[in-house]
Enzyme design. Structure first.
Site, PDB file in Angstrom:
ATOM      1  N   PRO A 106       2.504   4.898   1.129  1.00 49.74           N
ATOM      2  CA  PRO A 106       3.097   5.259   2.414  1.00 49.74           C
ATOM      3  C   PRO A 106       2.043   5.819   3.367  1.00 49.74           C
ATOM      4  CG  PRO A 106       4.312   6.244   0.599  1.00 49.74           C
ATOM      5  CD  PRO A 106       3.082   5.654   0.017  1.00 49.74           C
ATOM      6  N   GLY A 107       2.257   5.563   4.625  1.00 48.99           N
ATOM      7  CA  GLY A 107       1.389   6.151   5.641  1.00 48.99           C
ATOM      8  C   GLY A 107       0.038   5.504   5.779  1.00 48.99           C
ATOM      9  N   THR A 108      -0.094   4.282   5.271  1.00 44.72           N
ATOM     10  CA  THR A 108      -1.387   3.629   5.399  1.00 44.72           C
ATOM     11  C   THR A 108      -1.411   2.628   6.554  1.00 44.72           C
ATOM     12  OG1 THR A 108      -0.626   2.207   3.629  1.00 44.72           O
ATOM     13  CG2 THR A 108      -2.230   3.888   3.065  1.00 44.72           C
ATOM     14  N   GLY A 109      -0.379   2.616   7.339  1.00 48.01           N
ATOM     15  CA  GLY A 109      -0.427   1.811   8.553  1.00 48.01           C
ATOM     16  C   GLY A 109       0.311   0.490   8.480  1.00 48.01           C
ATOM     17  N   LYS A 110       1.183   0.318   7.501  1.00 47.65           N
ATOM     18  CA  LYS A 110       1.890  -0.946   7.388  1.00 47.65           C
ATOM     19  C   LYS A 110       2.821  -1.160   8.578  1.00 47.65           C
ATOM     20  CE  LYS A 110       3.539   0.225   3.314  1.00 47.65           C
ATOM     21  NZ  LYS A 110       2.878   1.522   3.132  1.00 47.65           N
ATOM     22  N   THR A 111       3.603  -0.135   8.851  1.00 48.11           N
ATOM     23  CA  THR A 111       4.533  -0.262   9.974  1.00 48.11           C
ATOM     24  C   THR A 111       3.788  -0.431  11.279  1.00 48.11           C
ATOM     25  OG1 THR A 111       5.956   1.239   8.780  1.00 48.11           O
ATOM     26  CG2 THR A 111       6.531   0.792  11.052  1.00 48.11           C
ATOM     27  N   SER A 148      -2.017   6.131 -19.956  1.00 48.57           N
ATOM     28  CA  SER A 148      -3.358   6.299 -19.404  1.00 48.57           C
ATOM     29  C   SER A 148      -3.840   7.743 -19.412  1.00 48.57           C
ATOM     30  CB  SER A 148      -3.438   5.726 -17.990  1.00 48.57           C
ATOM     31  OG  SER A 148      -2.764   6.569 -17.096  1.00 48.57           O
ATOM     32  N   LYS A 195      -6.513   5.441  -8.244  1.00 50.11           N
ATOM     33  CA  LYS A 195      -6.910   6.661  -8.948  1.00 50.11           C
ATOM     34  C   LYS A 195      -8.244   7.174  -8.430  1.00 50.11           C
ATOM     35  CE  LYS A 195      -4.450   5.723 -13.239  1.00 50.11           C
ATOM     36  NZ  LYS A 195      -4.548   5.156 -14.586  1.00 50.11           N
ATOM     37  N   GLY A 218       0.829  -1.202   0.000  1.00 50.43           N
ATOM     38  CA  GLY A 218       0.000   0.000   0.000  1.00 50.43           C
ATOM     39  C   GLY A 218       0.856   1.240   0.000  1.00 50.43           C
TER      40      GLY A 218
HETATM   41  P1  ADP Z   1       3.440   2.940   6.533  1.00 50.90           P
HETATM   42  O1  ADP Z   1       4.298   2.011   7.269  1.00 50.90           O
HETATM   43  O2  ADP Z   1       2.381   2.246   5.723  1.00 50.90           O
HETATM   44  O3  ADP Z   1       4.149   3.951   5.734  1.00 50.90           O
HETATM   45  P2  ADP Z   1       2.714   3.894   9.130  1.00 50.90           P
HETATM   46  O4  ADP Z   1       2.418   2.602   9.783  1.00 50.90           O
HETATM   47  O5  ADP Z   1       3.994   4.559   9.454  1.00 50.90           O
HETATM   48  O6  ADP Z   1       2.574   3.746   7.575  1.00 50.90           O
HETATM   49  O7  ADP Z   1       1.502   4.872   9.403  1.00 50.90           O
HETATM   50  C1  ADP Z   1       1.613   6.264   9.452  1.00 50.90           C
HETATM   51  C2  ADP Z   1       0.829   6.796  10.599  1.00 50.90           C
HETATM   52  O8  ADP Z   1      -0.549   6.619  10.419  1.00 50.90           O
HETATM   53  C3  ADP Z   1       1.158   6.092  11.888  1.00 50.90           C
HETATM   54  O9  ADP Z   1       1.208   7.029  12.905  1.00 50.90           O
HETATM   55  C4  ADP Z   1      -0.020   5.158  12.083  1.00 50.90           C
HETATM   56  O10 ADP Z   1      -0.233   4.907  13.438  1.00 50.90           O
HETATM   57  C5  ADP Z   1      -1.148   5.903  11.469  1.00 50.90           C
HETATM   58  N1  ADP Z   1      -2.163   5.022  10.936  1.00 50.90           N
HETATM   59  C6  ADP Z   1      -2.135   4.404   9.742  1.00 50.90           C
HETATM   60  N2  ADP Z   1      -3.254   3.675   9.537  1.00 50.90           N
HETATM   61  C7  ADP Z   1      -4.009   3.834  10.629  1.00 50.90           C
HETATM   62  C8  ADP Z   1      -5.293   3.332  11.030  1.00 50.90           C
HETATM   63  N3  ADP Z   1      -6.028   2.532  10.248  1.00 50.90           N
HETATM   64  N4  ADP Z   1      -5.745   3.691  12.239  1.00 50.90           N
HETATM   65  C9  ADP Z   1      -5.044   4.518  13.004  1.00 50.90           C
HETATM   66  N5  ADP Z   1      -3.841   5.017  12.708  1.00 50.90           N
HETATM   67  C10 ADP Z   1      -3.324   4.697  11.520  1.00 50.90           C
END
Ligand code: ADP
Length: 794
Positions: free
Chosen positions: A366-371, A687, A730, A364
């Protein structure tokens, strides 16, 4: 010195003359029957010895009272001495050795003459004999003590014990024992003067005890010294030699505190046998090196690595599915599908800890909660969490380490991560597997395959360590922004869980429930102290961020908290409520304008949708025309495929000019310029074909494109719309940007199923198969003459 007991000879019964010459001696005491060599250097005494030899060979040996006052002539002597006979005379370099055998104790009565040597009147002294049990007991004690002393003294031959045993008379026994021992001169003299044999034995036993104590003490000290030596004598001697050599070379060094500390650590560290052996050998090597040598640091660093790695340290798993669910829910809003899959995965692990299962891969933007999902999994299992990035790793050595022959070599990222984890079973996140490169230095993905393969990873070999490390207990999770670039063999090993990104409403929820509370407390406020109104949040999301994930949103919220913290520091008090109008004060001018309506209000501008690794974005295509000579200018960092799309779009329009009501010779006196702004981001791919064509058509027909409409799709020269990729991203990007209608290839319709229900309701979709349909929807253009099929929106 030579001791020899005299065999029974006639001398014993020899009658002594009344007057005898006196030989004063400094340290020796002669006892009857005992033979003793005396060194004579003085000329006068040598003359005396000569004279004695020419007569009856008899003389008296007496000890000088004060040895330090020996210069006195004649010296003062003890009044009890020993009469003796000279057995032999040997001249040596140091002087003349006179061997004398004692005959009898004598009392020196009067000194008759002193020149050239003393002559004295003497009276022989007889022993006062005793017998009986007591004497026997004393003799036994004497033998025992004497034996012990001889045993302990390296310079006394063992035969002496037997010789002493053969002496059956108490008096002679005492004399013999005393004369063999290296007693103090006064003690010897005392024994000589004691005529009572019982007394003599008593004194002797006392002296023997003292002597024995001394001997024992000496032995103890020696033993203590020796213990250190004996331990590993060979090694010790070698090391001693080495030290001597080092001293010679000027690199004299005691065992440094550094080495001692390492030894201590090695002793305490739990290690597999192979690793211990290597470490011990290395330490041995290190201890012989000069700390100045460049090798030293290399060796030292290597040892540190071995000692720091958690070879056998692991944490205990505590998988409780209910608790795991709570942990996942605590940190993550929504994401039900992903969370359920994670819980299933954990449940299988719990039931069968040996089952290795596939490796989870979170895909996914960046910033979607993978970490944070990875961290939550670690928390739920009670494991440590580590994360390494594989982005830009092109060299196998980055995974597997460099051989130690390289200067500054280090283990690879895997081992580095394990060290950071401090346990051999962490949750180990490998970020950006899709960014793994490959070049002439070897293929890092094959090394990674080995890391992830449960059949192989129990003996992962790192080039630096040159020792096998067991990775089989590690739980690996990978992440990627895109699935496609991941090498197929790697992808096969993984179970992909997709995180598509969040809609504006989801972001609002997550910000309110998670991000704001976290940032507020992290900045040292109480939860109630700072609040950010919904309208403010919406403004931040729309005008300060443009992303699928939450990173920038969280960052902007953090920035607001910092700004408020500063106000507090400056003395401002009370609660802080941030509303939309305050946002600019804290965050400055908006970074993205939401001016879609204004921008598309002029002819020549169309909104496209682009797929990017960060989750999709909208894209403006601007077309303009100026007097010139038929050229087409393209700007905005466009790739070749995109340029060709532009050419094709122009050709299509020229061929359809009449139908569309476009002046047929529009290109003859004009240059056309197509620009795709917003970005140093290179753009490519087919596209944007539909969008470019629409922008051109809008320019040429002078009709603006319908507001809040975006489009994607490839066009052929004949105007057929072909399907494209990344529809989900998109559409989400479009929804973030406030798009209300989307034109997309009809063959992509199936992709819409993956899009959250809520968004599907917000946006009107127009699946199309031909360009005519696009132009009709976007510009309200009807192709003259030919009627075309029209499809209603889905
Ligand atoms: P990634 O690893 O995908 O780049 P992160 O895990 O670092 O993303 O997530 C970025 C921030 O968003 C973190 O502070 C995370 O806790 C928060 N976050 C992401 N998804 C969620 C969610 N579904 N609920 C609550 N917080 C989320």
């Amino acid at each position: 010195m030579e001791h020899q007991q005299l065999k029974d000879t006639d001398e014993k019964d020899q009658k002594l003359p009344e007057v005898l010459p006196v030989l004063p001696v400094r340290d020796s005491v002669i006892f009857p029957r005992m033979v003793i060599p005396l060194m004579v250097r003085d000329e006068d005494y040598l003359k005396m010895v000569d004279q004695v030899l020419q007569r009856d060979k008899l003389l008296v040996v007496a000890m000088i009272k004060d040895p330090d006052a020996s210069e006195r002539r004649p010296p003062e002597i003890h009044s009890v001495g020993t009469a003796g006979v000279i057995l032999k005379l040997t001249k040596t370099e140091e002087g003349t050795v006179v061997v004398v055998q004692g005959i009898s104790r004598v009392k020196i009565k009067d000194i008759l003459s002193t020149e050239p040597f003393q002559q004295a009147k003497i009276v022989p002294l007889e022993d006062i004999e005793h017998s009986g049990k007591e004497i026997e007991a004393m003799m036994t004690s004497t033998w025992n003590l004497f034996k012990q002393i001889v045993d302990l003294s390296p310079h006394l031959p063992a035969e002496l014990i037997q010789l002493a045993r053969n002496v059956e008379q108490p008096g002679p026994l005492a004399d013999m024992v005393v004369s063999t021992l290296n007693l103090e001169r006064n003690k010897k003299q005392e024994i000589l003067e004691t005529l009572d044999v019982k007394e003599r034995l008593k004194k002797l036993i006392l002296f023997l005890n003292e002597e024995l104590e001394l001997q024992k003490m000496g032995r103890r000290i020696q033993e203590q010294v020796k213990k250190g030596i004996d331990k590993s004598q060979r090694e010790y001697y070698l090391r001693e030699q080495l030290k001597a050599i080092q001293k010679e070379l000027g690199i004299d060094k005691e065992e440094s505190p550094d080495i001692q500390e390492l030894k201590e650590r090695l002793k305490k560290k739990a290690l597999p046998e192979a690793a211990r052996q290597v470490a011990e050998k290395e330490l041995e090597r290190l201890s012989k090196m000069s700390p100045m040598a460049p090798e030293y640091t290399v060796s030292r660093t290597y040892l540190d690595w071995i000692l720091d790695l958690p070879w056998l340290e692991s944490t205990e798993d505590t998988i409780d599915i209910n608790r795991a669910k709570k942990v996942l829910d605590k940190h993550h809003y929504n994401l039900e599908k992903v969370k359920n899959r994670i819980l299933e995965y954990l449940a299988v692990r719990k039931l069968n800890p040996e089952h290795k299962g596939p490796i989870l891969c979170f895909v996914g933007p960046p910033g979607t909660g993978k970490t944070s999902l990875g961290k939550a999994i670690a928390e739920a299992m009670g494991r440590k969490f580590v994360r390494i990035s594989l982005g830009g790793v092109r060299d196998e050595a980055e995974i597997r380490g460099h051989r130690r022959t390289y200067v500054g070599a280090l283990p690879g990222r895997i081992i580095q991560g394990i060290k950071k984890a401090k346990s051999n079973n962490p949750v180990f996140m490998l970020d950006e597997v899709d960014k793994l490169g490959m070049d002439f230095r070897g293929d890092p993905s094959s090394a990674l395959l080995e890391v992830l393969d449960p059949e192989q990873n129990h003996s992962f070999s790192d080039h630096y360590l040159e020792l096998e490390f067991d990775l089989s207990k590690v739980m690996f999770i990978t992440t990627a922004n895109q699935l496609d670039p991941i090498p197929a063999p790697l992808r096969d090993r993984m179970e992909v869980l997709e995180l598509v990104g969040y809609t504006e409403d989801e972001k609002l929820q997550i910000a309110t429930k998670f991000l704001i509370p976290r940032q507020v407390t992290e900045h040292g406020f109480k939860r109630s102290q700072v609040s950010i109104r919904k309208c403010a949040l919406r403004k931040i999301i729309r005008e300060y961020t443009r992303e699928a994930g939450l990173r920038n949103l969280e960052r902007e919220i953090g920035a607001i908290c910092r700004a408020i913290a500063r106000e507090v520091a400056e003395g401002k008090k009370g609660r802080f409520v941030v509303s939309a109008k305050d946002v600019e004060k804290y965050l400055g001018k908006p970074k993205f304008t939401h001016d879609m309506a204004e921008r598309t209000s002029v002819p020549g501008i169309a909104v496209g949708l682009a797929w990017t690794p960060t989750g999709g974005d909208i894209l403006f295509v601007e077309a303009t025309m100026m007097p010139g000579e038929k050229s087409l200018v393209l700007t905005g960092q466009l790739g070749d495929v995109m340029k060709e799309s532009a050419q094709a779009a122009l050709s299509y329009l020229r061929s359809k000019a009449e139908e569309l009501g476009i002046p047929e010779d529009f290109y003859k006196q004009h240059d056309i310029h197509i620009h795709v702004p917003a970005g140093a981001i290179p753009k490519d791919g087919p596209s944007a074909g539909v969008t470019m064509l629409t922008a051109l058509a809008s320019l040429l027909t002078k009709k603006p494109v319908k507001p809040r409409l975006a489009m994607t799709g490839e066009v052929t020269l004949r105007g057929t719309v072909l399907p494209v990729g990344g529809i989900k991203e998109k559409v989400l990007a479009a929804s973030r940007s406030g798009i209300k209608e989307i034109i997309l290839p009809k063959d992509n319709q199936k992709d819409l199923e993956e899009i959250p229900e809520k968004i599907r309701k917000q946006i009107k979709f127009h699946p199309v198969g031909r360009m005519e349909e696009v132009l009709e929807i976007a510009l309200g253009l009807n192709h003259k003459g030919k009627r075309h099929r029209r499809k209603k929106a889905a």
